[in-house]
Design an enzyme around this catalytic site. Structure first.
Site, PDB file in Angstrom:
ATOM      1  N   LYS A   8       0.851  -1.201   0.000  1.00 29.41           N
ATOM      2  CA  LYS A   8       0.000   0.000   0.000  1.00 29.41           C
ATOM      3  C   LYS A   8       0.891   1.256   0.000  1.00 29.41           C
ATOM      4  O   LYS A   8       0.653   2.205  -0.757  1.00 29.41           O
ATOM      5  CB  LYS A   8      -0.881  -0.023   1.257  1.00 29.41           C
ATOM      6  CG  LYS A   8      -2.017   0.963   1.239  1.00 29.41           C
ATOM      7  CD  LYS A   8      -2.894   0.757   2.461  1.00 29.41           C
ATOM      8  CE  LYS A   8      -4.089   1.670   2.446  1.00 29.41           C
ATOM      9  NZ  LYS A   8      -4.813   1.659   3.715  1.00 29.41           N
ATOM     10  N   GLU A  44     -12.560  13.652  13.833  1.00 29.30           N
ATOM     11  CA  GLU A  44     -12.768  14.172  12.468  1.00 29.30           C
ATOM     12  C   GLU A  44     -14.251  14.125  12.122  1.00 29.30           C
ATOM     13  O   GLU A  44     -14.983  13.282  12.628  1.00 29.30           O
ATOM     14  CB  GLU A  44     -11.919  13.378  11.476  1.00 29.30           C
ATOM     15  CG  GLU A  44     -12.185  11.865  11.416  1.00 29.30           C
ATOM     16  CD  GLU A  44     -13.327  11.478  10.531  1.00 29.30           C
ATOM     17  OE1 GLU A  44     -13.720  12.284   9.689  1.00 29.30           O
ATOM     18  OE2 GLU A  44     -13.837  10.355  10.690  1.00 29.30           O
ATOM     19  N   PHE A  45     -14.641  15.050  11.237  1.00 31.42           N
ATOM     20  CA  PHE A  45     -16.053  15.117  10.820  1.00 31.42           C
ATOM     21  C   PHE A  45     -16.163  15.095   9.293  1.00 31.42           C
ATOM     22  O   PHE A  45     -17.068  15.683   8.718  1.00 31.42           O
ATOM     23  CB  PHE A  45     -16.705  16.368  11.406  1.00 31.42           C
ATOM     24  CG  PHE A  45     -16.698  16.387  12.916  1.00 31.42           C
ATOM     25  CD1 PHE A  45     -17.603  15.627  13.642  1.00 31.42           C
ATOM     26  CD2 PHE A  45     -15.737  17.112  13.606  1.00 31.42           C
ATOM     27  CE1 PHE A  45     -17.569  15.608  15.041  1.00 31.42           C
ATOM     28  CE2 PHE A  45     -15.701  17.096  14.996  1.00 31.42           C
ATOM     29  CZ  PHE A  45     -16.616  16.342  15.718  1.00 31.42           C
ATOM     30  N   ASN A  61     -22.466  11.950  15.343  1.00 33.95           N
ATOM     31  CA  ASN A  61     -22.882  10.939  14.361  1.00 33.95           C
ATOM     32  C   ASN A  61     -24.220  10.315  14.746  1.00 33.95           C
ATOM     33  O   ASN A  61     -25.078  10.082  13.900  1.00 33.95           O
ATOM     34  CB  ASN A  61     -21.807   9.856  14.222  1.00 33.95           C
ATOM     35  CG  ASN A  61     -20.758  10.223  13.181  1.00 33.95           C
ATOM     36  OD1 ASN A  61     -20.797  11.309  12.624  1.00 33.95           O
ATOM     37  ND2 ASN A  61     -19.827   9.324  12.924  1.00 33.95           N
ATOM     38  N   PHE A  92     -29.796  16.357   6.527  1.00 28.59           N
ATOM     39  CA  PHE A  92     -29.982  14.996   7.052  1.00 28.59           C
ATOM     40  C   PHE A  92     -31.445  14.689   7.364  1.00 28.59           C
ATOM     41  O   PHE A  92     -31.776  13.989   8.311  1.00 28.59           O
ATOM     42  CB  PHE A  92     -29.055  14.738   8.258  1.00 28.59           C
ATOM     43  CG  PHE A  92     -27.655  14.453   7.810  1.00 28.59           C
ATOM     44  CD1 PHE A  92     -26.871  15.476   7.295  1.00 28.59           C
ATOM     45  CD2 PHE A  92     -27.139  13.174   7.833  1.00 28.59           C
ATOM     46  CE1 PHE A  92     -25.592  15.244   6.800  1.00 28.59           C
ATOM     47  CE2 PHE A  92     -25.862  12.914   7.340  1.00 28.59           C
ATOM     48  CZ  PHE A  92     -25.087  13.956   6.828  1.00 28.59           C
ATOM     49  N   CYS A 142     -19.401   4.539   8.979  1.00 33.29           N
ATOM     50  CA  CYS A 142     -19.393   5.291  10.245  1.00 33.29           C
ATOM     51  C   CYS A 142     -20.683   5.173  11.049  1.00 33.29           C
ATOM     52  O   CYS A 142     -20.671   4.684  12.175  1.00 33.29           O
ATOM     53  CB  CYS A 142     -19.091   6.754   9.966  1.00 33.29           C
ATOM     54  SG  CYS A 142     -17.549   6.959   9.092  1.00 33.29           S
ATOM     55  N   LYS A 156     -21.692   1.673  12.577  1.00 35.65           N
ATOM     56  CA  LYS A 156     -20.686   1.221  13.552  1.00 35.65           C
ATOM     57  C   LYS A 156     -20.659   2.145  14.776  1.00 35.65           C
ATOM     58  O   LYS A 156     -20.597   1.675  15.918  1.00 35.65           O
ATOM     59  CB  LYS A 156     -19.330   1.202  12.840  1.00 35.65           C
ATOM     60  CG  LYS A 156     -18.114   1.498  13.672  1.00 35.65           C
ATOM     61  CD  LYS A 156     -16.843   1.485  12.849  1.00 35.65           C
ATOM     62  CE  LYS A 156     -16.284   2.845  12.501  1.00 35.65           C
ATOM     63  NZ  LYS A 156     -15.712   3.638  13.558  1.00 35.65           N
TER      64      LYS A 156
HETATM   65  C1  UGA Z   1     -20.516  10.600   8.413  1.00 34.34           C
HETATM   66  C2  UGA Z   1     -20.663  12.011   9.000  1.00 34.34           C
HETATM   67  O1  UGA Z   1     -21.576  12.766   8.212  1.00 34.34           O
HETATM   68  C3  UGA Z   1     -19.305  12.725   9.057  1.00 34.34           C
HETATM   69  O2  UGA Z   1     -19.461  13.999   9.690  1.00 34.34           O
HETATM   70  C4  UGA Z   1     -18.333  11.865   9.875  1.00 34.34           C
HETATM   71  O3  UGA Z   1     -17.045  12.442   9.912  1.00 34.34           O
HETATM   72  C5  UGA Z   1     -18.232  10.490   9.235  1.00 34.34           C
HETATM   73  O4  UGA Z   1     -19.543   9.884   9.184  1.00 34.34           O
HETATM   74  C6  UGA Z   1     -17.297   9.659  10.079  1.00 34.34           C
HETATM   75  O5  UGA Z   1     -17.616   9.417  11.246  1.00 34.34           O
HETATM   76  O6  UGA Z   1     -16.181   9.360   9.626  1.00 34.34           O
HETATM   77  P1  UGA Z   1     -20.285   9.600   5.928  1.00 34.34           P
HETATM   78  O7  UGA Z   1     -20.450   8.268   6.575  1.00 34.34           O
HETATM   79  O8  UGA Z   1     -19.190   9.798   4.949  1.00 34.34           O
HETATM   80  O9  UGA Z   1     -20.078  10.742   7.059  1.00 34.34           O
HETATM   81  O10 UGA Z   1     -21.635   9.928   5.142  1.00 34.34           O
HETATM   82  P2  UGA Z   1     -22.965  10.784   5.388  1.00 34.34           P
HETATM   83  O11 UGA Z   1     -23.073  11.795   4.330  1.00 34.34           O
HETATM   84  O12 UGA Z   1     -23.085  11.239   6.768  1.00 34.34           O
HETATM   85  O13 UGA Z   1     -24.091   9.662   5.111  1.00 34.34           O
HETATM   86  C7  UGA Z   1     -24.251   8.535   5.949  1.00 34.34           C
HETATM   87  C8  UGA Z   1     -25.468   7.730   5.541  1.00 34.34           C
HETATM   88  O14 UGA Z   1     -26.667   8.458   5.800  1.00 34.34           O
HETATM   89  C9  UGA Z   1     -25.510   7.379   4.058  1.00 34.34           C
HETATM   90  O15 UGA Z   1     -25.964   6.056   3.906  1.00 34.34           O
HETATM   91  C10 UGA Z   1     -26.523   8.349   3.475  1.00 34.34           C
HETATM   92  O16 UGA Z   1     -27.166   7.888   2.327  1.00 34.34           O
HETATM   93  C11 UGA Z   1     -27.492   8.467   4.640  1.00 34.34           C
HETATM   94  N1  UGA Z   1     -28.279   9.722   4.621  1.00 34.34           N
HETATM   95  C12 UGA Z   1     -27.656  10.928   4.805  1.00 34.34           C
HETATM   96  C13 UGA Z   1     -29.654   9.657   4.452  1.00 34.34           C
HETATM   97  O17 UGA Z   1     -30.256   8.572   4.285  1.00 34.34           O
HETATM   98  N2  UGA Z   1     -30.380  10.818   4.478  1.00 34.34           N
HETATM   99  C14 UGA Z   1     -29.785  12.045   4.660  1.00 34.34           C
HETATM  100  O18 UGA Z   1     -30.506  13.064   4.686  1.00 34.34           O
HETATM  101  C15 UGA Z   1     -28.388  12.080   4.824  1.00 34.34           C
END
Ligand code: UGA
Length: 431
Positions: free
Chosen positions: A35, A152-153, A212, A253, A264, A267
């Protein structure tokens, strides 16, 4: 400042590349030699918009970024060391597997020479950073290191922008010295007036899980409201739009869909509940969100099964857990495809970037290289992920290819009236 990031997963790589963009000498360390070799050639192991350019810029032009498999070499003269290893759910358990974190803490303790700040960036349960401190303190005197928590976010698919324009930076520190180093580190963001919030280490660790879990709660909530909307003929998009205008609620959201997935939310929600259980604290709301989300995919599958004959061909468009990523971890599309395939449906699918990963996960599905080819002879189309590519599909072309004009728009990206006008049976989510 010289920075070292240990663990070149999603967080480590994006964070490392972005710190190089800030102008810091940055070394990303990983035990996986092949990697590291590929990374030094500029090959990013996952799809993330902008990452290839950032890697190439800082590997080849500025030379601020490098990759190494030797922690001892990398840690020479390091000022700040980030722990960015994975904390997956433990097999058969809900809590986070911290084995990588503990072993990295031990390795760090063997390589600190001058004062060094150790930063926990991996998502870890409350109390972990203090345990890391104890591990390092077994070998290193207290004046030669500090431990801070800096969660991180970043969202997959928009991680670079999230890093460069965050809503806030959380610094969980025990003393002024370590807090000042963190403030200095993030100084490039002062220009953008990013709030830097100082907290205790414990609060910082909880902020990550609580954030989260709260976002997951919003999604779980609107998904159940969507079910009610379907039952009474209301439209969840109208409901969430109107709710979101209230600033106390906020519009983000609140998009109903097939349930939350990814590496994320599922879990972290489980790990948060598990931490609380160990402390005899009842997080009943988050518990309900978790079980509601777990049930959701069966509900979606049943809706399709009720409306499409067995042994039919279904086309699933979008396999990644969300757009702009090739990540299929806990992807609702993959779960749905597998479930329906097990029930005897033939599954044709397409995704702009996640097909290689999907093939490894499930090779019983039929993969096509365009959405149109995947629609050939199809009895129903399912929009699983709201990729931009799927927002303006050519339905007059698709109508010539499919066997039946039926669409399950799980992400509500289409207008039912327009599709019904051209003869489609339309099923949205919550409308
Ligand atoms: C999420 C958080 O948004 C980040 O802030 C955080 O840093 C990250 O986890 C982490 O802990 O590392 P991520 O998992 O990349 O980010 O994706 P999101 O955009 O949050 O979506 C998560 C899930 O929710 C997806 O399956 C998405 O389709 C779903 N979702 C999101 C919905 O069903 N409806 C919404 O309105 C928004």
């Amino acid at each position: 400042m010289k920075l070292v990031l240990i663990g070149t997963g999603y967080v480590g790589l994006v964070t490392g590349a972005c710190f190089a963009e800030f102008g810091y000498q940055t070394v990303c360390v990983d035990k996986d030699k092949s990697k590291v070799k590929n990374l030094n050639l500029g090959k990013c192991p996952f799809y993330e918009p902008g990452m290839d350019d950032l890697l190439s810029k800082h590997l080849n032009n500025t030379k601020l970024l490098s990759f190494s498999s030797s922690l001892s070499d990398s840690m020479k003269n390091a000022d700040v060391v980030f722990i960015t290893v994975g904390t997956p759910s433990r097999r058969l358990e809900d809590d986070a597997d911290l084995s990588y974190v503990w072993s990295v803490a031990d390795e760090i303790s063997q390589n600190i020479e001058k004062y060094c700040l150790v930063v926990t960036k991996s998502t870890v349960p409350v109390g972990t950073s203090k345990e890391i401190k104890k591990i390092i303190a077994k070998k290193i005197s207290q004046d030669k290191f500090d431990v801070v928590s800096n969660p991180e976010f970043l969202r997959e698919g928009s991680a670079i922008n999230d890093f460069m324009r965050p809503d806030r930076i959380i610094i969980g520190a025990e003393n002024k010295k370590s807090e000042d180093i963190m403030r200095e580190l993030y100084r490039p963001l002062y220009l953008r007036e990013t709030p830097l919030v100082s907290t205790s280490i414990e609060s910082s660790e909880i902020i990550k899980y609580a954030s989260n879990s709260f976002l997951a709660t919003k999604i779980g909530f609107i998904n159940e409201v969507a079910d009610l909307c379907e039952a009474v003929g209301a439209n969840v998009q109208e409901v969430s739009k109107a709710m979101g205008i209230d600033k106390r609620i906020g519009s983000k959201f609140l998009n109903a869909g097939p349930g939350f997935g990814g590496s994320c939310f599922p879990k972290d929600v489980k790990a948060f509940i598990s931490t609380a259980n160990k402390l005899n604290v009842d997080l009943s709301i988050i518990n309900s969100v978790h079980s509601s989300n777990k049930k959701r995919i069966n509900r979606i599958a049943n809706k399709i099964i009720e409306n499409v004959d067995k042994k039919s061909t279904l086309t699933i468009l979008g396999l990644s857990f969300k757009p702009n990523t090739d990540d299929i971890r806990d992807s609702t599309s993959i779960k749905l495809a597998t479930l329906l395939n097990d029930k005897g449906y033939i599954i044709n699918c397409f995704d702009p970037v996640a097909m290689n990963n999907a093939k490894i996960e499930n090779n019983n599905l039929n993969y096509f290289d365009t959405p149109y080819k995947a629609c050939f002879n199809s009895d129903a189309i399912i929009i699983g992920t709201e990729w931009n590519e799927f927002r303006a599909l050519n339905f007059s072309e698709i109508s010539k290819l499919v066997k039946k004009k039926k669409i399950f728009d799980l992400r509500n990206i289409y207008n039912s009236i327009e599709l019904e006008k051209i003869g489609y049976e339309y099923y949205g989510t919550g409308k």
